[in-house]
Scaffold this active site. Structure first.
Site, short mmCIF file in Angstrom:
data_model
loop_
_atom_site.label_atom_id
_atom_site.label_comp_id
_atom_site.label_asym_id
_atom_site.label_seq_id
_atom_site.Cartn_x
_atom_site.Cartn_y
_atom_site.Cartn_z
N THR A 155 4.28 -6.32 -12.92
CA THR A 155 3.89 -6.60 -11.54
C THR A 155 4.41 -5.53 -10.59
O THR A 155 3.68 -5.07 -9.70
CB THR A 155 4.43 -7.99 -11.11
OG1 THR A 155 3.91 -8.97 -12.02
CG2 THR A 155 4.05 -8.33 -9.70
N HIS A 159 -5.10 -8.32 -11.12
CA HIS A 159 -4.55 -9.65 -11.44
C HIS A 159 -5.05 -10.01 -12.82
O HIS A 159 -6.16 -9.63 -13.22
CB HIS A 159 -5.05 -10.70 -10.44
CG HIS A 159 -4.79 -12.10 -10.90
ND1 HIS A 159 -3.58 -12.73 -10.73
CD2 HIS A 159 -5.59 -12.98 -11.58
CE1 HIS A 159 -3.64 -13.94 -11.27
NE2 HIS A 159 -4.85 -14.11 -11.78
N ASN A 203 -0.82 -4.26 -6.00
CA ASN A 203 -0.68 -3.74 -7.36
C ASN A 203 -2.00 -3.72 -8.14
O ASN A 203 -2.01 -3.79 -9.35
CB ASN A 203 0.42 -4.48 -8.12
CG ASN A 203 0.16 -5.96 -8.23
OD1 ASN A 203 -0.92 -6.45 -7.92
ND2 ASN A 203 1.15 -6.70 -8.70
N PHE A 209 6.41 -15.55 0.19
CA PHE A 209 5.38 -14.52 0.29
C PHE A 209 3.96 -15.08 0.23
O PHE A 209 2.99 -14.31 0.27
CB PHE A 209 5.57 -13.47 -0.82
CG PHE A 209 5.53 -14.03 -2.22
CD1 PHE A 209 4.32 -14.30 -2.85
CD2 PHE A 209 6.71 -14.29 -2.90
CE1 PHE A 209 4.28 -14.82 -4.14
CE2 PHE A 209 6.69 -14.81 -4.20
CZ PHE A 209 5.46 -15.08 -4.82
#
Length: 138
Positions: free
Chosen positions: A91, A115, A112, A57
């Site tokens: 997460t 961080h 999301n 990813f």
């Protein structure tokens, strides 16, 4: 006092969540010692996410984090690293505890909203990537 690096990702900025997230940070008692809205270059994104370079990813992660402005935040306070991570939530927003930022606002694991550094070493590295020492309050 411990310092950590926090970021409001492009999806959070795009959706106008910055004021709400900053209010939550201040309500928790953390001191914002550095704050900037910025566009992240691909080079900076690749350095920031270097530990994920070999993961499938990685390309999508770099594409996403460079897709629009982010808000980089240096936080200071008691147990700032663990505290900020608890405020963010898991997460995957489906696994995030009710009342956390990700449970309230995130749409997917990839987008999301926030961080946060996961260790003192990561916090030091990430703070130095996004802030010069003279940009941080004493």
């Amino acid at each position: 006092m411990e310092r950590t690096f926090a970021m409001i990702k492009p999806d959070g900025v795009r959706r106008g969540l910055t004021p709400e997230i900053l209010a939550r940070i201040q309500k928790k008692g953390y001191r914002v010692v550095g704050l900037k809205q910025m566009l992240i270059s691909r080079e900076l994104a690749e350095r920031h996410y270097a530990e994920h370079r070999e993961r499938p990813f990685f390309g999508e992660l770099v594409d996403f984090i460079t897709s629009g402005p982010v808000v980089a935040i240096a936080l200071e306070g008691e147990n700032a690293i663990a505290g900020w991570r608890a405020m963010m939530g898991a997460t995957n927003p489906a696994n995030a505890a009710p009342g956390t930022i990700r449970a309230d606002f995130a749409t997917t694991t990839g987008e999301n909203v926030t961080h946060g550094s996961d260790s003192p070493e990561s916090a030091a590295r990430e703070l130095s990537l996004f802030f010069r020492e003279d940009e941080l309050l004493k």
